[in-house]
Scaffold this active site. Structure first.
Site, PDB file in Angstrom:
ATOM      1  N   CYS A 142      -5.573   3.285 -10.060  1.00  0.00           N
ATOM      2  CA  CYS A 142      -4.796   0.999 -10.135  1.00  0.00           C
ATOM      3  C   CYS A 142      -5.798  -0.101 -10.441  1.00  0.00           C
ATOM      4  O   CYS A 142      -6.058  -1.032 -10.425  1.00  0.00           O
ATOM      5  CB  CYS A 142      -4.618   0.977  -8.197  1.00  0.00           C
ATOM      6  SG  CYS A 142      -2.778   1.958  -8.581  1.00  0.00           S
ATOM      7  N   HIS A 275      -5.924  -6.725  -8.122  1.00  0.00           N
ATOM      8  CA  HIS A 275      -4.719  -5.571  -8.083  1.00  0.00           C
ATOM      9  C   HIS A 275      -3.589  -5.704  -6.933  1.00  0.00           C
ATOM     10  O   HIS A 275      -3.496  -6.017  -5.753  1.00  0.00           O
ATOM     11  CB  HIS A 275      -5.097  -4.332  -7.765  1.00  0.00           C
ATOM     12  CG  HIS A 275      -3.656  -2.660  -7.387  1.00  0.00           C
ATOM     13  ND1 HIS A 275      -2.975  -2.830  -8.380  1.00  0.00           N
ATOM     14  CD2 HIS A 275      -4.044  -2.139  -6.528  1.00  0.00           C
ATOM     15  CE1 HIS A 275      -2.408  -2.298  -8.568  1.00  0.00           C
ATOM     16  NE2 HIS A 275      -2.972  -1.307  -7.365  1.00  0.00           N
ATOM     17  N   ASN A 305       3.855  -2.451  -6.702  1.00  0.00           N
ATOM     18  CA  ASN A 305       2.373  -1.810  -7.061  1.00  0.00           C
ATOM     19  C   ASN A 305       2.324  -0.995  -8.281  1.00  0.00           C
ATOM     20  O   ASN A 305       3.676  -0.392  -8.256  1.00  0.00           O
ATOM     21  CB  ASN A 305       2.126  -1.136  -6.111  1.00  0.00           C
ATOM     22  CG  ASN A 305       0.432  -0.438  -6.385  1.00  0.00           C
ATOM     23  OD1 ASN A 305       0.103  -0.648  -7.461  1.00  0.00           O
ATOM     24  ND2 ASN A 305      -0.066   0.342  -5.451  1.00  0.00           N
TER      25      ASN A 305
HETATM   26  N1  ACO Z   1      10.191   1.368   6.195  1.00  0.00           N
HETATM   27  C1  ACO Z   1      10.209   1.146   7.667  1.00  0.00           C
HETATM   28  N2  ACO Z   1       9.490   1.943   9.156  1.00  0.00           N
HETATM   29  C2  ACO Z   1       8.488   2.243   7.860  1.00  0.00           C
HETATM   30  C3  ACO Z   1       8.460   2.673   6.230  1.00  0.00           C
HETATM   31  C4  ACO Z   1       9.191   2.263   5.648  1.00  0.00           C
HETATM   32  N3  ACO Z   1       9.518   2.003   4.159  1.00  0.00           N
HETATM   33  N4  ACO Z   1       6.958   3.185   6.166  1.00  0.00           N
HETATM   34  C5  ACO Z   1       6.243   3.806   6.164  1.00  0.00           C
HETATM   35  N5  ACO Z   1       7.217   2.794   8.595  1.00  0.00           N
HETATM   36  C6  ACO Z   1       6.602   3.429   9.566  1.00  0.00           C
HETATM   37  C7  ACO Z   1       5.981   4.626   9.662  1.00  0.00           C
HETATM   38  O1  ACO Z   1       6.597   5.300   9.789  1.00  0.00           O
HETATM   39  C8  ACO Z   1       5.521   3.777  10.867  1.00  0.00           C
HETATM   40  O2  ACO Z   1       6.228   4.452  12.518  1.00  0.00           O
HETATM   41  P1  ACO Z   1       5.747   4.634  13.775  1.00  0.00           P
HETATM   42  O3  ACO Z   1       4.682   3.785  14.120  1.00  0.00           O
HETATM   43  O4  ACO Z   1       6.915   5.161  14.327  1.00  0.00           O
HETATM   44  O5  ACO Z   1       5.112   6.237  13.027  1.00  0.00           O
HETATM   45  C9  ACO Z   1       5.477   2.195  11.095  1.00  0.00           C
HETATM   46  O6  ACO Z   1       5.953   1.985   9.551  1.00  0.00           O
HETATM   47  C10 ACO Z   1       4.360   1.969  10.599  1.00  0.00           C
HETATM   48  O7  ACO Z   1       3.306   3.280  10.350  1.00  0.00           O
HETATM   49  P2  ACO Z   1       1.882   2.418   9.136  1.00  0.00           P
HETATM   50  O8  ACO Z   1       2.083   3.811   7.977  1.00  0.00           O
HETATM   51  O9  ACO Z   1       0.895   2.565  10.125  1.00  0.00           O
HETATM   52  O10 ACO Z   1       2.166   1.660   8.480  1.00  0.00           O
HETATM   53  P3  ACO Z   1       1.194   0.071   7.826  1.00  0.00           P
HETATM   54  O11 ACO Z   1       1.214  -1.156   8.468  1.00  0.00           O
HETATM   55  O12 ACO Z   1      -0.149   0.656   6.869  1.00  0.00           O
HETATM   56  O13 ACO Z   1       1.698   0.197   6.539  1.00  0.00           O
HETATM   57  C11 ACO Z   1       1.705   0.164   3.729  1.00  0.00           C
HETATM   58  C12 ACO Z   1       1.716   1.389   5.442  1.00  0.00           C
HETATM   59  C13 ACO Z   1       1.752   0.004   3.383  1.00  0.00           C
HETATM   60  C14 ACO Z   1       1.334   1.629   3.006  1.00  0.00           C
HETATM   61  C15 ACO Z   1      -0.333   0.038   4.252  1.00  0.00           C
HETATM   62  O14 ACO Z   1      -1.242   1.376   5.014  1.00  0.00           O
HETATM   63  C16 ACO Z   1      -0.906  -0.173   2.681  1.00  0.00           C
HETATM   64  O15 ACO Z   1      -0.565  -1.270   1.809  1.00  0.00           O
HETATM   65  N6  ACO Z   1      -1.502   0.776   2.489  1.00  0.00           N
HETATM   66  C17 ACO Z   1      -3.052   0.554   1.631  1.00  0.00           C
HETATM   67  C18 ACO Z   1      -1.614   0.692  -0.693  1.00  0.00           C
HETATM   68  C19 ACO Z   1      -2.798   0.698  -1.505  1.00  0.00           C
HETATM   69  O16 ACO Z   1      -3.417  -0.724  -1.452  1.00  0.00           O
HETATM   70  N7  ACO Z   1      -3.305   1.177  -2.309  1.00  0.00           N
HETATM   71  C20 ACO Z   1      -3.493   0.391  -3.505  1.00  0.00           C
HETATM   72  C21 ACO Z   1      -3.739   2.195  -4.020  1.00  0.00           C
HETATM   73  S1  ACO Z   1      -2.441   2.131  -5.275  1.00  0.00           S
HETATM   74  C22 ACO Z   1      -3.394   3.419  -6.619  1.00  0.00           C
HETATM   75  O17 ACO Z   1      -4.294   3.467  -6.504  1.00  0.00           O
HETATM   76  C23 ACO Z   1      -1.919   4.545  -6.566  1.00  0.00           C
END
Ligand code: ACO
Length: 348
Positions: A142, A275, A305
């Protein structure tokens, strides 16, 4: 001895490069931007229904609240990054008022190349109907476009190139594990491009690239083609929270680093073009820079993304919507697998 075969436009470019360097400082400026999204728009609700058929539970509310994403675009099966990239490149060439013949460097940032080799940049060169100029890919996930822009800027400054096509093109939908709701809702396909050309005015003002390979395992597609088969998983896996925490801290540091290199203050930034991974990360970075949120170009809501394509897509969207004007100061920032990150400050 017979003269070495050469091509007039390359000879005159090299001469022009030496002349510019001798008489003034040489910069690289953005002459035009372009982008392309595949026509299939997939809303969160479309995905909710698709995943439900396989017993996977997600919701529009969860996706919007945690990421800001409302829709993304997917290619039809078989459509490749070079096909998206060439459409974005043609738009950028039109916007710059030049043709593919005027280009002497093509760099494509992608983690979803059409083939193991040749490079996607070479395939784009062929599709543009030109040959002879340098063409290669940059792989920094990314952060790829930030890396590619920095390489092109360096080559233009040294006179190694005069006019470059810098493209970010991705088909991330083909890497997604649709049984993993934590990742499959996040990504989309698309391409963006800029024409970067030599100028006696900035242009790219300052840039900085970083990588920290201690974090290789938090975001990757580990599979490889070996001995006639795919060894390891060909699908994306990510530790979302670990990536989130790193992204927030390094983007802030890097923006300050580049501002300090340029001798400027955060208030001088007209547009932050980060990004487009997660609205919370993007707005978090803006807040740390004390920038109002309406100075952030946001496309993640509509594109998801798109990895290396996300920054040039957002840049082109800002330019075409009339928000980004000539003379504006732009902070472009990327972060991605590797772990890689970087920022480029541009006077547009
Ligand atoms: N729908 C519903 N619930 C979900 C989903 C979904 N699609 N995905 C996860 N959950 C649930 C999880 O199972 C978890 O449930 P639990 O509490 O019962 O275990 C809960 O939601 C919270 O999950 P988290 O992983 O803690 O959610 P978070 O708030 O961290 O959001 C996310 C996840 C959106 C992936 C976030 O961590 C994020 O944006 N990370 C960074 C991504 C990024 O910036 N990438 C850039 C580089 S990409 C590249 O280089 C290819």
């Amino acid at each position: 001895m017979s003269p070495r075969p050469t091509n007039d436009h390359h000879r005159s470019d090299a001469a022009a490069g030496r002349e510019t360097q001798a008489t003034s400082r040489r910069f690289a400026r953005i002459a035009g931007t372009g982008s392309h999204l595949p026509p299939d728009r997939v809303t969160n609700q479309d995905l909710v229904e698709r995943l439900a058929r396989d017993g996977i539970d997600t919701s529009d509310d969860w996706i919007v609240e945690r990421t800001g994403i409302r829709a993304r675009h997917y290619v039809q099966r078989g459509v490749t990054s070079s096909q998206l990239g060439v459409l974005a490149a043609r738009q950028a060439l039109d916007a710059a008022g030049c043709t593919a013949q005027d280009i002497d460097l093509i760099i494509c940032a992608t983690s979803t190349p059409d083939m193991v080799f040749p490079s996607t940049a070479c395939l784009i060169q062929r599709a543009l109907g030109v040959h002879g100029c340098a063409a290669f890919d940059v792989q920094a996930v990314c952060s790829g476009f930030i890396y590619a822009l920095t390489v092109a800027d360096s080559m233009i400054r040294t006179g190694a190139a005069r006019r470059a096509l810098v493209i970010g093109a991705e088909v991330f939908s083909r890497l997604l594990d649709f049984s993993d709701r934590t990742t499959c809702v996040l990504f989309g396909d698309g391409a963006g491009a800029v024409v970067l050309e030599a100028s006696d005015q900035p242009g790219v003002v300052a840039s900085r690239l970083h990588a920290d390979s201690r974090h290789v395992d938090i975001l990757n597609v580990p599979g490889q083609i070996a001995y006639g088969e795919i060894v390891g998983s060909p699908l994306l896996k990510m530790e979302g929270q670990a990536v989130f925490k790193l992204a927030v801290s390094v983007l802030d540091q890097c923006a300050h680093e580049v501002l300090s290199l340029a001798g400027r203050e955060p208030q001088s930034i007209d547009w932050l073009i980060p990004h487009q991974a997660n609205l919370r990360i993007m707005f978090g970075t803006a807040r740390k820079l004390h920038l109002p949120l309406d100075k952030v170009i946001v496309t993640v809501d509509q594109h998801g993304n798109t990895s290396a394509a996300s920054i040039p897509l957002a840049l082109d969207e800002g330019v075409r919507s009339g928000r980004i004007q000539r003379g504006h100061s732009l902070m472009l920032e990327g972060v991605g697998g590797g772990f890689t990150w970087g920022a480029v400050l541009v006077d547009y």
